[in-house]
Design an enzyme around this catalytic site. Structure first.
Site, PDB file in Angstrom:
ATOM      1  CG  ASP A 171      -8.076 -32.062  11.752  1.00  0.00           C
ATOM      2  OD1 ASP A 171      -8.203 -30.586  11.838  1.00  0.00           O
ATOM      3  OD2 ASP A 171      -6.878 -32.434  11.487  1.00  0.00           O
ATOM      4  CE  LYS A 194      -7.070 -35.757  12.726  1.00  0.00           C
ATOM      5  NZ  LYS A 194      -5.975 -35.521  11.719  1.00  0.00           N
ATOM      6  CB  ALA A 226      -1.982 -39.359   2.608  1.00  0.00           C
TER       7      ALA A 226
END
Length: 312
Positions: A171, A194, A226
């Site tokens: 990210d 994201k 995850a």
């Protein structure tokens, strides 16, 4: 001069495995401590040997449940009341670190609250590793020695001798961390952009950069469910990456994380042992940070600088 008799190392129940390795590296015994549990879930801690006038190093990560934090607070309080000279909290994983600011109205800042709790309990120094946000160091009014897992992760990556290597951040928020790895290794950086539907749920993700034909290593500070890291790996493989690995400091791995990693395109995922990992997943590898923390404790005892420990 390094004097093994001037300090003592004790451990909470959750991080005893790591404290034993730290003591092995230091060449000193692990201190004796007793935790008494009551039927209602309450517990009490007591030192089973004198700590008067000693420098104490209390090893305990504060991952869930909150009993681990409460146990550390009781250890600090007991040490203060037993006339320890200094009380040093060794917290390989500092929990509640994701709550480091008010990102919406009427929310708590959990990281600041935990820092205050530790200070009020009587801690004199905190030794921790890879805080979720570096500014959390400023929440404390006592010295904070902030270590980096790069000291064990980078040598492992170099040992793999991967060609066409690319470092990736899952990210934009983690881009600074990933960029330091990329600069140190002299390789390109790739970002993943994201958007989240809500906490722990990724809505969409796009890759910024070239991954086709590359061996990609995703760098992060922790992996919880995850969802982000496995989605990033799958997207990168679909974009033509030769292989995708992930490295993160803290192995939170809650809920469906192990199953997601096992079923993902990830070749392996590398963590430190700041948090114990008991689930079975063939793709998970843990590197020990015991020697790094032992060296830091030794330097604190000798009043030496710890800055030359840092690779990046």
């Amino acid at each position: 001069m390094y004097d093994q008799n001037s300090f003592m190392v004790f451990s909470g129940t959750a991080t005893k495995y790591l404290a034993e390795r730290i003591c092995q590296s230091l060449g000193c015994p692990l201190g004796k401590m007793l935790m008494t549990k009551f039927s209602d879930g309450e517990f009490a801690v007591s030192y089973e040997q004198s700590v008067r006038g000693r420098d104490l190093f209390l090893v305990q990560s504060t991952f869930p449940s909150s009993d681990n934090l409460m146990e550390l607070l009781l250890m600090i309080d007991a040490a203060k009341r037993a006339s320890a000279k200094t009380i040093n909290a060794v917290i390989p994983y500092f929990g509640w670190a994701r709550q480091d600011r008010k990102d919406k109205p009427r929310v708590s800042i959990g990281a600041k609250l935990v820092a205050d709790l530790l200070s009020v309990a009587g801690v004199d120094r905190v030794i921790t590793m890879d805080l979720h946000a570096d500014q959390i160091q400023g929440f404390f009014d006592v010295p904070v020695d902030h270590l980096y897992a790069s000291g064990v992760i980078l040598p492992y990556l170099q040992s793999l001798k991967l060609d066409e290597l690319v470092i990736a951040s899952p990210d934009v928020g983690g881009s600074k961390r990933a960029n330091t790895y990329a600069k140190y290794l002299g390789v390109p950086l790739v970002l993943c952009n994201k958007t989240r539907a809500r906490a722990n749920v990724v809505e969409s993700m796009q890759i910024i950069g070239e991954v086709e034909g590359k061996n990609v290593v995703i760098i992060d500070d922790m992996v919880d469910t995850a969802g982000t890291i496995t989605k990033a790996a799958d997207i990168m493989m679909a974009a033509g990456a030769k292989s995708v690995r992930a490295c993160a400091s803290h192995c939170v791995m809650s809920g469906p994380a192990s199953e997601r990693v096992q079923n993902s395109a990830l070749e392996e995922i590398v963590f430190t042992d700041s948090i114990p990992y008991t689930q079975r997943c063939a793709k998970v590898k843990q590197l020990s940070v015991a020697d790094m923390f032992a060296d830091t404790i030794r330097r604190v005892v000798e009043n030496k600088s710890i800055s030359d420990q840092y690779l990046i």
